[in-house]
Scaffold this motif. Structure first.
Motif, short mmCIF file in Angstrom:
data_model
loop_
_atom_site.label_atom_id
_atom_site.label_comp_id
_atom_site.label_asym_id
_atom_site.label_seq_id
_atom_site.Cartn_x
_atom_site.Cartn_y
_atom_site.Cartn_z
N ARG A 50 -4.58 4.73 -3.46
CA ARG A 50 -5.25 3.89 -2.44
C ARG A 50 -6.74 3.78 -2.73
N ARG A 58 0.79 -1.23 0.00
CA ARG A 58 0.00 0.00 0.00
C ARG A 58 0.82 1.28 0.00
N GLU A 62 -6.58 2.45 5.55
CA GLU A 62 -6.62 3.92 5.38
C GLU A 62 -6.49 4.37 3.92
N ILE A 67 -0.84 -1.88 -4.46
CA ILE A 67 -1.06 -0.49 -4.90
C ILE A 67 -0.35 -0.22 -6.22
N LEU A 91 3.55 3.71 -2.16
CA LEU A 91 4.35 4.13 -3.31
C LEU A 91 5.30 5.21 -2.81
N SER A 138 -6.88 11.04 5.26
CA SER A 138 -6.82 11.52 6.65
C SER A 138 -6.96 13.03 6.66
N PHE A 198 2.97 9.34 -5.18
CA PHE A 198 1.54 9.06 -5.32
C PHE A 198 0.81 10.39 -5.52
P1 ATP Z 1 -0.08 4.96 6.30
O1 ATP Z 1 0.06 4.92 7.80
O2 ATP Z 1 -1.23 4.13 5.80
O3 ATP Z 1 1.19 4.72 5.58
P2 ATP Z 1 -0.13 7.78 6.70
O4 ATP Z 1 -0.93 7.85 7.97
O5 ATP Z 1 1.33 7.94 6.78
O6 ATP Z 1 -0.50 6.44 5.90
P3 ATP Z 1 -1.06 10.31 5.84
O7 ATP Z 1 0.19 11.02 6.21
O8 ATP Z 1 -2.21 10.49 6.75
O9 ATP Z 1 -0.75 8.78 5.65
O10 ATP Z 1 -1.42 10.68 4.33
C1 ATP Z 1 -2.74 10.90 3.86
C2 ATP Z 1 -3.12 9.91 2.77
O11 ATP Z 1 -2.12 9.87 1.74
C3 ATP Z 1 -3.20 8.47 3.26
O12 ATP Z 1 -4.45 8.23 3.84
C4 ATP Z 1 -3.01 7.71 1.97
O13 ATP Z 1 -4.20 7.64 1.23
C5 ATP Z 1 -2.04 8.58 1.20
N1 ATP Z 1 -0.66 8.07 1.36
C6 ATP Z 1 0.21 8.36 2.33
N2 ATP Z 1 1.40 7.75 2.13
C7 ATP Z 1 1.25 7.05 0.97
C8 ATP Z 1 2.12 6.22 0.21
N3 ATP Z 1 3.39 6.02 0.57
N4 ATP Z 1 1.65 5.65 -0.93
C9 ATP Z 1 0.38 5.89 -1.35
N5 ATP Z 1 -0.48 6.68 -0.67
C10 ATP Z 1 -0.07 7.25 0.47
#
Ligand code: ATP
Length: 313
Positions: A287, A99, A236, A298, A101, A239, A104
């Motif tokens: 996602r 999940r 997730e 992903i 990348l 957020s 993204f």
């Molecule tokens: P996770 O804990 O699932 O890695 P996160 O809590 O670090 O995510 P946030 O910082 O809240 O993620 O980022 C907001 C949104 O961006 C996430 O809900 C997700 O949809 C997307 N996102 C974050 N990191 C990535 C990633 N490395 N690849 C793809 N989508 C991402």
């Protein structure tokens, strides 16, 4: 391998078309509801508060690849009231997972409002995207294990549980979890299997949230924050939070969390003089596609994925 193989694949073509239709539906809903599309920079001068920034040599200085619209959203929201951006984000995720990348795309929305309003906006936007795809992407969805009825059936308001309720539920289901810990992937996955449509988890503890998220006035150990989770074990996909807009309150919070304001000069320089409620959220595009198309990895949600061990396709 540059291009080629995957590109000829029927599923890859369906993903490209679904992505285009999804973005069109998102823009249509946001434009019709009075949001102005804005763009912040991709090269930013400071790391700020998130981990995993890519560093770039910027002439004789350092710059970083962007992870989100903050703190520029502070300015756009003050000037325009309701805004969105659809743009790439970069994270130096060292571990290859199903999940993550390293590059993204994000749909980010922010406006002058309390968190409850922002949650409603998020669920209406996601429901609109699902309903639109159920009508406009029927043929493409046939390439995947997703029935259009699932998308048609997404209903607002989405189910909501607080972080406290999520911890209780996990404990009752036999997980050894304690209040204050982050909900890691295994826990998220378990919760997400309990739902058949997207749902929210709200009010995460201060200790696991970013410093500029507002505290809950009724329970100061909690923040006015929210995660959007996809069902069926996908976890997730978005957020958001209500952000602190008063400089005095932010300085106080930073003192409590032992953050040196000098280290956050970049963020602080975008604080506005006028205080107003400001909330925002960010949805990861790949996602969302991963869940909509029921994809295991992903990397199948984008044609030329960027992963920790692959940047040359
Ligand atoms: P996770 O804990 O699932 O890695 P996160 O809590 O670090 O995510 P946030 O910082 O809240 O993620 O980022 C907001 C949104 O961006 C996430 O809900 C997700 O949809 C997307 N996102 C974050 N990191 C990535 C990633 N490395 N690849 C793809 N989508 C991402």
């Amino acid at each position: 391998m540059f291009g080629g193989q995957n590109f000829q694949n029927e599923k890859a073509i369906a993903v490209i078309k679904i992505r285009a239709k999804l973005l069109h539906a998102a823009r249509r809903w946001l434009d019709e509801n009075g949001y102005v599309e804005v763009h912040g920079p991709t090269l930013v001068p400071a790391v700020g508060y998130w981990l995993g920034h890519f560093e770039v040599k910027y002439f004789d200085k350092k710059a970083y690849l962007v992870q989100g619209l903050q703190p520029y959203a502070n300015v756009f929201v003050a000037w325009l009231g309701k805004i969105y951006t659809i743009a790439p984000a970069f994270r130096a995720e060292r571990v290859r997972t199903q999940r993550h990348l390293t590059e993204f795309w994000r749909i980010e929305v922010a406006q002058q409002c309390e968190l409850d309003v922002m949650i409603e906006v998020q669920e209406k936007l996601v429901a609109h995207i699902c309903h639109s795809l159920s009508k406009e992407a029927v043929e493409m969805l046939e390439c995947f294990d997703r029935s259009v009825m699932d998308l048609e059936g997404v209903q607002t308001p989405f189910p909501k549980l607080t972080y406290d309720e999520a911890i209780d539920l996990l404990q009752r289901d036999g997980f050894n979890v304690s209040w204050g810990q982050t909900l890691d992937w295994e826990l998220e996955k378990h919760l997400s299997h309990r739902f058949s449509q997207p749902f929210f988890i709200t009010k995460f503890p201060i200790s696991i949230e970013t410093f500029f998220h507002k505290s809950d006035p009724e329970k100061p150990e909690l923040t006015l924050s929210v995660d959007l989770l996809a069902p069926e074990g996908y976890g997730e996909i978005g957020s958001g939070a209500q952000r602190i807009t008063e400089k005095k309150v932010l300085l106080q919070k930073m003192a409590e969390e032992k953050i040196n304001p000098a280290d956050q000069q970049w963020y602080m320089s975008f604080m506005q003089r006028r205080a107003f409620p400001h909330s925002g959220f960010m949805i990861g595009l790949e996602r969302l596609i991963q869940w909509i198309c029921k994809l295991k990895h992903i990397e199948e949600a984008v044609v030329f994925p960027r992963l920790s061990d692959s940047v040359y396709s």
